[in-house]
Design a protein around this motif. Sequence first.
Motif, PDB file in Angstrom:
ATOM      1  N   LEU A  72       1.264  -1.623   0.243  1.00 14.93           N
ATOM      2  CA  LEU A  72       0.491   0.174   0.212  1.00 14.93           C
ATOM      3  C   LEU A  72       0.942   1.611   0.254  1.00 14.93           C
ATOM      4  O   LEU A  72       1.805   1.200  -0.588  1.00 14.93           O
ATOM      5  CB  LEU A  72      -1.145  -0.270   1.017  1.00 14.93           C
ATOM      6  CG  LEU A  72      -1.634  -1.342   1.340  1.00 14.93           C
ATOM      7  CD1 LEU A  72      -2.687  -1.306   2.587  1.00 14.93           C
ATOM      8  CD2 LEU A  72      -2.636  -1.827   0.434  1.00 14.93           C
ATOM      9  N   LYS A  89      -5.728 -10.043  -1.172  1.00 12.41           N
ATOM     10  CA  LYS A  89      -6.015 -10.076  -2.166  1.00 12.41           C
ATOM     11  C   LYS A  89      -6.528 -11.076  -2.632  1.00 12.41           C
ATOM     12  O   LYS A  89      -7.708 -11.084  -3.087  1.00 12.41           O
ATOM     13  CB  LYS A  89      -4.732  -9.676  -3.240  1.00 12.41           C
ATOM     14  CG  LYS A  89      -4.498  -8.058  -3.382  1.00 12.41           C
ATOM     15  CD  LYS A  89      -5.187  -6.984  -3.827  1.00 12.41           C
ATOM     16  CE  LYS A  89      -4.391  -6.072  -3.728  1.00 12.41           C
ATOM     17  NZ  LYS A  89      -4.659  -4.551  -4.359  1.00 12.41           N
ATOM     18  N   GLU A 131       2.460  -8.169  -7.114  1.00 13.05           N
ATOM     19  CA  GLU A 131       1.886  -6.721  -5.960  1.00 13.05           C
ATOM     20  C   GLU A 131       2.809  -6.267  -4.880  1.00 13.05           C
ATOM     21  O   GLU A 131       3.623  -6.751  -4.355  1.00 13.05           O
ATOM     22  CB  GLU A 131       1.125  -7.947  -5.491  1.00 13.05           C
ATOM     23  CG  GLU A 131      -0.512  -6.544  -4.539  1.00 13.05           C
ATOM     24  CD  GLU A 131      -1.132  -5.941  -5.292  1.00 13.05           C
ATOM     25  OE1 GLU A 131      -1.651  -6.594  -6.146  1.00 13.05           O
ATOM     26  OE2 GLU A 131      -1.325  -4.731  -5.075  1.00 13.05           O
ATOM     27  N   ASP A 132       2.776  -4.764  -4.732  1.00 13.13           N
ATOM     28  CA  ASP A 132       3.356  -4.164  -4.187  1.00 13.13           C
ATOM     29  C   ASP A 132       4.808  -4.315  -3.917  1.00 13.13           C
ATOM     30  O   ASP A 132       5.301  -4.628  -3.015  1.00 13.13           O
ATOM     31  CB  ASP A 132       2.823  -4.627  -2.409  1.00 13.13           C
ATOM     32  CG  ASP A 132       1.944  -3.887  -2.346  1.00 13.13           C
ATOM     33  OD1 ASP A 132       0.747  -3.219  -3.362  1.00 13.13           O
ATOM     34  OD2 ASP A 132       0.993  -4.177  -1.624  1.00 13.13           O
ATOM     35  N   ASP A 156      -0.487  -5.735 -10.864  1.00 15.30           N
ATOM     36  CA  ASP A 156      -1.973  -5.145 -10.620  1.00 15.30           C
ATOM     37  C   ASP A 156      -1.447  -3.682 -10.049  1.00 15.30           C
ATOM     38  O   ASP A 156      -2.432  -2.460 -10.370  1.00 15.30           O
ATOM     39  CB  ASP A 156      -2.123  -6.452  -8.746  1.00 15.30           C
ATOM     40  CG  ASP A 156      -2.949  -5.177  -8.774  1.00 15.30           C
ATOM     41  OD1 ASP A 156      -4.265  -4.742  -9.350  1.00 15.30           O
ATOM     42  OD2 ASP A 156      -3.151  -5.365  -7.755  1.00 15.30           O
ATOM     43  N   ASP A 157      -0.389  -3.124  -8.939  1.00 17.37           N
ATOM     44  CA  ASP A 157      -0.633  -1.985  -8.721  1.00 17.37           C
ATOM     45  C   ASP A 157       0.224  -0.475 -10.817  1.00 17.37           C
ATOM     46  O   ASP A 157      -0.470  -0.075  -9.791  1.00 17.37           O
ATOM     47  CB  ASP A 157       1.178  -1.747  -8.091  1.00 17.37           C
ATOM     48  CG  ASP A 157       0.842  -2.281  -6.503  1.00 17.37           C
ATOM     49  OD1 ASP A 157      -0.157  -1.985  -5.746  1.00 17.37           O
ATOM     50  OD2 ASP A 157       1.073  -3.233  -6.313  1.00 17.37           O
ATOM     51  N   ASN A 283      -3.109   4.949  -0.221  1.00 15.85           N
ATOM     52  CA  ASN A 283      -3.487   3.823   0.469  1.00 15.85           C
ATOM     53  C   ASN A 283      -2.494   3.599   2.179  1.00 15.85           C
ATOM     54  O   ASN A 283      -1.252   3.429   2.093  1.00 15.85           O
ATOM     55  CB  ASN A 283      -3.399   2.699  -0.038  1.00 15.85           C
ATOM     56  CG  ASN A 283      -5.085   2.082  -1.157  1.00 15.85           C
ATOM     57  OD1 ASN A 283      -6.224   3.434  -0.520  1.00 15.85           O
ATOM     58  ND2 ASN A 283      -5.030   1.278  -1.305  1.00 15.85           N
ATOM     59  N   ASN A 312     -10.165   1.600  -6.502  1.00 15.21           N
ATOM     60  CA  ASN A 312      -9.622   1.270  -6.472  1.00 15.21           C
ATOM     61  C   ASN A 312      -9.137  -0.725  -7.243  1.00 15.21           C
ATOM     62  O   ASN A 312     -10.167  -0.404  -7.775  1.00 15.21           O
ATOM     63  CB  ASN A 312      -9.750   0.665  -4.777  1.00 15.21           C
ATOM     64  CG  ASN A 312      -8.713  -0.646  -4.007  1.00 15.21           C
ATOM     65  OD1 ASN A 312      -8.360  -1.607  -4.785  1.00 15.21           O
ATOM     66  ND2 ASN A 312      -8.265  -0.079  -3.005  1.00 15.21           N
ATOM     67  N   ASN A 313      -7.692  -0.904  -7.290  1.00 10.29           N
ATOM     68  CA  ASN A 313      -7.707  -2.328  -7.917  1.00 10.29           C
ATOM     69  C   ASN A 313      -8.811  -3.241  -7.553  1.00 10.29           C
ATOM     70  O   ASN A 313      -8.412  -4.372  -9.060  1.00 10.29           O
ATOM     71  CB  ASN A 313      -6.181  -2.255  -8.721  1.00 10.29           C
ATOM     72  CG  ASN A 313      -5.887  -2.355  -6.562  1.00 10.29           C
ATOM     73  OD1 ASN A 313      -6.204  -3.127  -6.380  1.00 10.29           O
ATOM     74  ND2 ASN A 313      -4.717  -1.438  -7.156  1.00 10.29           N
TER      75      ASN A 313
HETATM   76  C1  LIG Z   1      -5.222  -1.277  -3.595  1.00  8.73           C
HETATM   77  C2  LIG Z   1      -3.538  -1.011  -3.879  1.00  8.73           C
HETATM   78  O1  LIG Z   1      -2.841  -2.684  -4.125  1.00  8.73           O
HETATM   79  C3  LIG Z   1      -2.310  -0.910  -3.341  1.00  8.73           C
HETATM   80  O2  LIG Z   1      -2.516   0.545  -2.273  1.00  8.73           O
HETATM   81  O3  LIG Z   1      -1.659  -1.080  -3.629  1.00  8.73           O
END
Ligand SMILES: CC(=O)C(=O)O
Length: 399
Positions: A72, A89, A131-132, A156-157, A283, A312-313
Amino acid sequence: MKIMDEVMKMHVGGKLETGLKNPIRSMEDLSKVYTPGVAKVCQAIAADQDKAYEYTIKKNSVAVVSDGTAVLGLGDIGPKAAMPVMEGKAALFKQFADVDAFPICLDTKDTEEIIAIVKAIAPTFGGINLEDISSPRCFEIEARLKQELDIPVFHDDQHGTAIVVLAGILNALRVCNKDIKNVKIVVNGIGAAGIAVSKMLLHAGAVNLIGVDRQGAINRAVHYDKPHWSEFALITNPHLEIGSLSEVIQGADVFIGLSAPGALKLGDVKRMAADPIVFAMANPTPEIDPEIAGPYVKVMATGRSDFPNQINNVLCFPGIFRGALDCGATEINEDMKLAAAEAISSVINASDLHETYIMPNAFDPRVVERIREAVIRAALKSGVARIVMGERVTTSSLI
Ligand SMILES: CC(=O)C(=O)O
Ligand SMILES: NC(=O)C1=CN([C@@H]2O[C@H](COP(=O)(O)OP(=O)(O)OC[C@H]3O[C@@H](n4cnc5c(N)ncnc54)[C@H](O)[C@@H]3O)[C@@H](O)[C@H]2O)C=CC1
Ligand SMILES: [Mg+2]
């Protein structure tokens, strides 16, 4: 305090468990699902690798892979601390799209090692959701995995976020009666999400888009050590604006925050053009408190679930993978992403569109269904679907 206690309680023991498709009740069942029966299935797959899609979880499974470096807006908090987000997720994949997703948090930040690990686990999965993972490593990791694997790899981000922002912007501009070609857009935070969002908006027709990071507007007259910023500078900021966010926000129609809490001040909002659109998407704490900015903007959106207009994704990744898995797509390409964005914005009828209703709710069942259909159509049209007319065709005939 009470809500925080409930949040902690909902995480005790984690949010996921595995389940069985067929109960195992007897020795006879055991001999079928396990040895000796299972050997026959293994041999069938050994003889024809594509049979893994028929006889294993591969057909419906996605790995949610993170190294915990950009969790986030919390930053580099490490793989163990990233687990609640990755479990979350995975839970959303199952809840909204019946995809079996697995959280996989890696104790390495080494690009080559992450690529090697994801390649090694790929046989189990029908898709990889990165992710992230912080920029710039996320760009190389995704590009290489896309090249080297024959299943969809999707950061995803970058792309999930870009898709939902485009969907939201299309609807917000409709509410404000503005044209994407004529508006001034300021994107704050030129990392993984900010770069992908900017590229998608440019692809959709935006012209006057300016990226801002901690040291101000990104401008092609400046030399950057970060190659992704040099590349970004070449395609943005056509009027070569310079200065801080507070300076370049002057006259902007749209602000998109993908940076950090509190980065946008109320004074900045007041300097925007008439009927401004503010997407404060950091976020868990947005760039500006929506209750403070709300009275001064036409459309206010955040990434959070507890305010109207959630951008939001989560509105994208379940549906886009549902579509990609159902047509056996070898990748998620630009046409599929654009189709997903249009599908999300189309869920809201023109007559229902309103400044506090520019995005459908994550629980609206039309979201996943519309994205799925649009994505399958785009995959078939662009020749990356392996399941054509219900029949699986071999990967080699497509690539
Ligand atoms: C929603 C999302 O994937 C983030 O904030 O990283
Ligand atoms: N609502 C949503 O669906 C999503 C929201 N995000 C949020 O966007 C933010 C960034 O995420 P990523 O791009 O994945 O991270 P990242 O680490 O790749 O990029 C963050 C960028 O923001 C910049 N930044 C940090 N503080 C800033 C400030 N005060 N002013 C200007 N720039 C600043 C950093 O220098 C960096 O370039 C996070 O807060 C994340 O939660 C990201 C993806 C989806
Ligand atoms: Mg994320």
